[in-house]
Design an enzyme around this catalytic site. Structure first.
Site, short mmCIF file in Angstrom:
data_model
loop_
_atom_site.label_atom_id
_atom_site.label_comp_id
_atom_site.label_asym_id
_atom_site.label_seq_id
_atom_site.Cartn_x
_atom_site.Cartn_y
_atom_site.Cartn_z
N GLY A 260 -0.50 -4.20 -5.47
CA GLY A 260 -2.21 -3.85 -5.99
C GLY A 260 -2.18 -2.46 -5.84
N SER A 261 -3.03 -1.84 -5.79
CA SER A 261 -3.19 -0.28 -6.23
C SER A 261 -2.58 0.20 -5.77
CB SER A 261 -4.50 -0.12 -6.06
OG SER A 261 -5.27 -0.10 -4.75
N ARG B 46 -4.12 3.47 -3.93
CA ARG B 46 -4.50 3.43 -3.16
C ARG B 46 -4.17 2.56 -2.02
NH1 ARG B 46 -9.45 2.23 -0.62
NH2 ARG B 46 -9.22 0.96 -2.26
N VAL B 47 -4.77 2.01 -2.52
CA VAL B 47 -4.82 0.91 -0.89
C VAL B 47 -3.04 0.94 -0.42
CG1 VAL B 47 -4.53 -1.85 0.09
CG2 VAL B 47 -6.33 -0.63 -1.80
N GLY B 48 -2.31 0.66 -1.71
CA GLY B 48 -0.56 0.56 -0.60
C GLY B 48 -0.37 1.88 -0.21
N GLU C 156 4.55 -2.75 -4.41
CA GLU C 156 4.21 -2.87 -5.79
C GLU C 156 3.12 -2.13 -5.93
OE1 GLU C 156 3.25 -3.98 -8.77
OE2 GLU C 156 5.17 -5.27 -9.25
#
Length: 506
Positions: A246-247, A249-251, A268
């Site tokens: 995912g993004s 930011r969330v990672g 990833e």
């Protein structure tokens, strides 16, 4: 026992409007507090169905169930696992043909082409992963101690938390769960709130194929509950590993939670793939590859081509031919016209973000060659292909992932300058080089900072079983695919076997 035909549980073909439930401990259930959230059609803005929203109690029960199932599944032999995966691939292939076109269209504005790509990738990945089961190997180490043997085994980790995205929902769900399962782990799957039913197709296929039901738990969560429940699950003492696509930011948030308990992750994340065109590049081939890499799924792929770095000697002929090629890319409402190549983005907010990047670039000196920065469609999610020239590294559009159908053109004079431009990014996922001199291209590819770099191929290229991932920064770390994936979802265990009757000097 729920079957594929039980619409209140499995949501079989034709039941798009039926509510979607959780799958915990081998049963379809509502949320423990009855909570739901609406899933919308991004193209129209209309509600498609209500989806159960898991609670902390639901996650606790699912994790405990998966932990119990791990004790048995981790001991299942390779032939039995392989057979389940091959059956699941055949079943998923049928599901994807019968149900995915309508689901992809409804949940993620997926065109017919992108639905086909998603189906082929998901099924191929299941079959490729099945072949890994007999390749999970250890070794025997020599030792100076007489009569002693040292074994190094690869063992599964336990319960794995898998969080997979919406943009290629079946394929990336397979990637999130398949290698962990084939290695003997059990999985808690948190699907995207945008595409629960697309991702549930994979769960249905695995269960129908004979995977013990407690080995795979399916727990969608509403956007409002996601931050707290993600933290709860990542930090849970029985979750041994986390994988997230995912993004960035969330990672970063997930990596932060995992760091507090020193937990391994595969992340990833985003991409800003550069494609380098040397002066001897075959322009016809490069134009086709850049068009595909930039505009497939409206640019909503982590490996999408977003930066085209052109040797100054070929900039004008490339630009002229590429603009002509771009004009042939049909944008519009895929629900009204199946010939559409680019349909709506996954949300109106995404369209606004792309528009802002374009506006900021033009105000900073870039020139818009194609596109008018407007959105169309019933929910303002359709944005046509956009091409800009004169994009420089100090512009936000050069640095930030757009996740939209746009491509930035930048010129260079030397190979060293091209490499420097390609590496001038926080992202490190994918890249490409075009040249008739393959050895020269190979030397450049080795210096481009990316997890994969393709020579005379699109930046969006990933055969089944290929280890994929970034090499740090905003693209994350760790690898999915092939034996590299096996290394991520197993751990080394040293076992020594010594002789009897040994006297120790103490």
């Amino acid at each position: 026992m729920a079957t594929d035909n039980t619409s209140s549980n499995g949501n079989a073909a034709g039941d798009i409007s039926e509510p979607q439930q959780l799958f915990i401990g081998g049963e379809y259930v509502s949320s423990s507090d009855g909570g739901t959230f609406p899933v919308y059609n991004p193209m129209t803005g209309a509600k498609i169905y209500d989806c159960a929203s898991a609670t902390e109690d639901d996650y606790e029960r699912a994790i405990q169930s998966a932990a119990v199932a791990y004790k048995t599944w981790s001991r299942v032999g390779p032939s039995a696992k392989r057979a389940i995966f091959f059956r699941a691939a055949d079943i998923l292939e049928k599901y994807m043909a019968a149900e995915a076109p309508a689901l992809m269209s409804a949940e993620v504005s997926g065109t017919r082409f992108w639905t086909m790509v998603n189906a082929i990738s998901a099924v191929d990945s299941l079959r490729e992963t099945a072949s890994l089961v007999s390749q999970i190997k250890g070794e025997i180490l020599p030792t100076d101690k007489p009569g002693t043997t040292v074994l190094v085994e690869r063992q599964p980790l336990g319960v794995v938390l898998a969080i997979s995205p919406w943009n290629s929902p079946a394929a990336l769900t397979v990637r999130a769960i398949a290698t962990p399962l084939i290695c003997g782990n059990t999985v808690i799957l948190k699907p995207s709130e945008f595409s629960p039913k697309n991702q549930h197709l994979v769960v249905r296929a695995m269960i129908e194929a004979g995977l013990p039901k407690e080995c795979l738990q399916f727990l969608p969560v509403s956007p409002a509950r996601t931050p707290a429940l993600t933290e709860f699950a990542v930090k849970h003492n029985l979750i041994r590993h986390v994988n997230f696509t995912g993004s960035d930011r969330v990672g970063r948030i997930i990596a932060g939670h995992a760091a507090t308990c020193l937990k391994r992750c595969v992340l990833e994340l985003g991409g800003k793939a550069p494609v380098i065109l040397l002066e001897d590049a075959n322009l016809d081939d490069a134009i086709e590859a850049v068009a595909f890499g930039s505009f497939a799924n409206a640019g909503q792929i982590c490996m999408s081509t977003e930066r085209v770095l052109l040797h100054e000697s070929i900039a004008e002929p490339f630009k002229k031919a590429f603009l002509e090629r771009t004009q042939r890319v049909k944008a519009g409402n895929h629900e009204e016209d199946p010939r559409v190549s680019i349909s709506g983005l996954f949300s109106p907010a995404s369209t606004k973000r792309v528009q802002k990047l374009l506006d900021d670039a033009v105000s900073s000196g870039a020139k818009l060659l194609c596109g008018d920065v407007t959105a169309s469609g019933p929910n303002s999610t359709i944005i046509a292909p956009h091409v800009l020239e004169g994009v420089t590294p100090d512009m936000e559009i050069f640095q930030r992932e757009s996740f939209g159908p746009l491509v930035c053109l930048t010129t260079f004079k030397t190979d060293e300058e091209a490499i420097e431009l390609a590496n001038n990014s926080e992202y490190s996922l994918s890249a490409a080089v075009f040249s008739k001199d393959v050895m020269r291209a190979l030397e450049i590819a080795r210096q481009v900072r990316s997890g994969s770099c393709h020579i005379n191929n699109p930046s969006v290229y990933l055969p089944a079983g290929t280890p994929n991932g970034g090499i740090g920064g905003s693209s994350g770390y760790g690898r999915f695919g092939g034996m590299a994936g096996v290394l991520e979802f197993t751990e080394l265990k040293i076992i020594s076997m010594g002789p009897t009757g040994v006297k120790y000097p103490i």
